[in-house]
Design an enzyme around this catalytic site. Structure first.
Site, PDB file in Angstrom:
ATOM      1  N   HIS A  40       0.856   7.129 -10.034  1.00 11.09           N
ATOM      2  CA  HIS A  40       1.986   7.966  -9.790  1.00 11.09           C
ATOM      3  C   HIS A  40       1.341   9.444  -8.858  1.00 11.09           C
ATOM      4  CE1 HIS A  40       5.689   9.843 -10.326  1.00 11.09           C
ATOM      5  NE2 HIS A  40       5.008  11.043 -10.572  1.00 11.09           N
TER       6      HIS A  40
ATOM      7  N   ASN B 110       0.003   2.170 -14.200  1.00 15.69           N
ATOM      8  CA  ASN B 110       0.774   2.618 -13.237  1.00 15.69           C
ATOM      9  C   ASN B 110      -0.160   3.793 -12.533  1.00 15.69           C
ATOM     10  OD1 ASN B 110       3.293   3.105 -11.945  1.00 15.69           O
ATOM     11  ND2 ASN B 110       3.489   5.014 -13.020  1.00 15.69           N
TER      12      ASN B 110
ATOM     13  N   ARG C  87      10.605  -0.070  -9.813  1.00 15.86           N
ATOM     14  CA  ARG C  87      11.543  -0.409 -10.540  1.00 15.86           C
ATOM     15  C   ARG C  87      11.310   0.039 -12.019  1.00 15.86           C
ATOM     16  NH1 ARG C  87      15.772  -1.634  -8.009  1.00 15.86           N
ATOM     17  NH2 ARG C  87      16.656  -2.669  -9.854  1.00 15.86           N
TER      18      ARG C  87
ATOM     19  N   HIS D 233      -2.437   9.808  -1.154  1.00 13.68           N
ATOM     20  CA  HIS D 233      -2.891   8.240  -1.172  1.00 13.68           C
ATOM     21  C   HIS D 233      -4.205   7.972  -1.029  1.00 13.68           C
ATOM     22  CE1 HIS D 233       1.206   6.764  -0.523  1.00 13.68           C
ATOM     23  NE2 HIS D 233       0.977   5.753  -0.658  1.00 13.68           N
TER      24      HIS D 233
HETATM   25  C1  GRF Z   1       1.904   5.543  -4.123  1.00 20.66           C
HETATM   26  O1  GRF Z   1       2.106   6.919  -3.979  1.00 20.66           O
HETATM   27  C2  GRF Z   1       2.058   5.477  -5.711  1.00 20.66           C
HETATM   28  O2  GRF Z   1       1.702   6.333  -6.452  1.00 20.66           O
HETATM   29  C3  GRF Z   1       3.516   5.452  -5.939  1.00 20.66           C
HETATM   30  O3  GRF Z   1       4.068   4.702  -4.877  1.00 20.66           O
HETATM   31  C4  GRF Z   1       3.270   4.961  -3.866  1.00 20.66           C
HETATM   32  C5  GRF Z   1       2.676   3.357  -3.328  1.00 20.66           C
HETATM   33  O4  GRF Z   1       2.279   3.525  -2.055  1.00 20.66           O
HETATM   34  N1  GRF Z   1       3.819   4.798  -7.238  1.00 20.66           N
HETATM   35  P1  GRF Z   1       1.450   2.033  -1.395  1.00 20.66           P
HETATM   36  O5  GRF Z   1       2.561   1.253  -1.337  1.00 20.66           O
HETATM   37  O6  GRF Z   1       0.396   1.553  -2.430  1.00 20.66           O
HETATM   38  O7  GRF Z   1       0.976   2.511  -0.085  1.00 20.66           O
END
Ligand code: GRF
Length: 206
Positions: A120, A118, A102, A182
């Site tokens: 990203h 955050n 969001r 990840h």
């Molecule tokens: C991650 O790739 C993060 O960078 C993005 O959303 C994804 C969240 O992954 N903002 P998870 O739910 O922590 O596995």
């Protein structure tokens, strides 16, 4: 609402986490706390959708969680005010957006100045927005990665805390690249929390 006071203390940092999806970054943070790699504790997870996998992880990990369904709020500001109220009640020092899908407003940002982080999935400022991994594949870059940064009003902007580079391999799909990104996110996010806390004097350095 006034921001929380700056505190210099040896106590463990209290973290709030926001997630919309699977919650693997949330779990990585909890694990870093539980293994002592990060001198912190996750006090509260908030999700905005009842199907977020993060909720199940919280249950398994014994972390308190709350659902704030964004569809029940009249505006982004109202949702953010509800977040602030919950996090202030939990007395968190820092808030981490770990896959929060969001757009956030000044209501949240001003309540946690320099304390809202955050994560990203790109090397910002490249590939901002919700489709960062697909954009990187489509652009044909050979190197992408992930960024943990402090949150400012414009989406996916703000001072960078930590970045990790991830090569794009021949034949990579969104899924395969996402998995490698990840892994790096899980590594840098606890580090980013540590750095964010140190830069505002929340943690003793050295
Ligand atoms: C991650 O790739 C993060 O960078 C993005 O959303 C994804 C969240 O992954 N903002 P998870 O739910 O922590 O596995």
């Amino acid at each position: 609402m006034p921001p929380a006071q700056l505190i210099v203390t040896e106590r463990r940092l209290r973290l709030g986490v926001m997630a919309s999806g699977s919650g693997s970054n949330f779990e990585a943070l909890v694990e870093a706390c539980q293994t002592g790699r990060l001198g912190a504790e996750v006090e509260l997870l908030i999700v905005n959708n009842p199907n977020a996998g993060a909720l199940k992880r919280a249950e398994r990990l014994g972390i308190q969680s709350q659902l704030l369904d964004h569809r029940l709020y009249g505006s982004r500001q109202e949702l953010d005010q509800a977040l602030v109220t919950r996090f202030q009640a939990a007395q968190v020092d820092l808030v981490v957006m770990a896959g929060w899908m969001r757009i956030v407003t000044e209501t949240l940002i001003q309540a946690y100045p320099e304390r809202l982080i955050n994560i990203h999935p790109s090397l910002l400022p490249s590939f901002r927005g919700a489709k960062a991994i697909r954009q990187a594949l489509e652009a044909g870059v050979k190197l992408t990665g992930c960024t943990a940064h402090l949150v400012e009003l414009e989406v996916d902007t703000g001072p960078v805390l930590v970045q990790a580079a991830v090569p794009v391999l021949p034949g990579d799909s969104e899924a395969s690249l996402s998995e490698r990104i990840h892994r790096q996110e899980h590594r840098i996010l606890p580090l980013a929390v540590q750095l964010a806390a140190e830069r505002i004097g929340l943690l003793d350095q050295g």
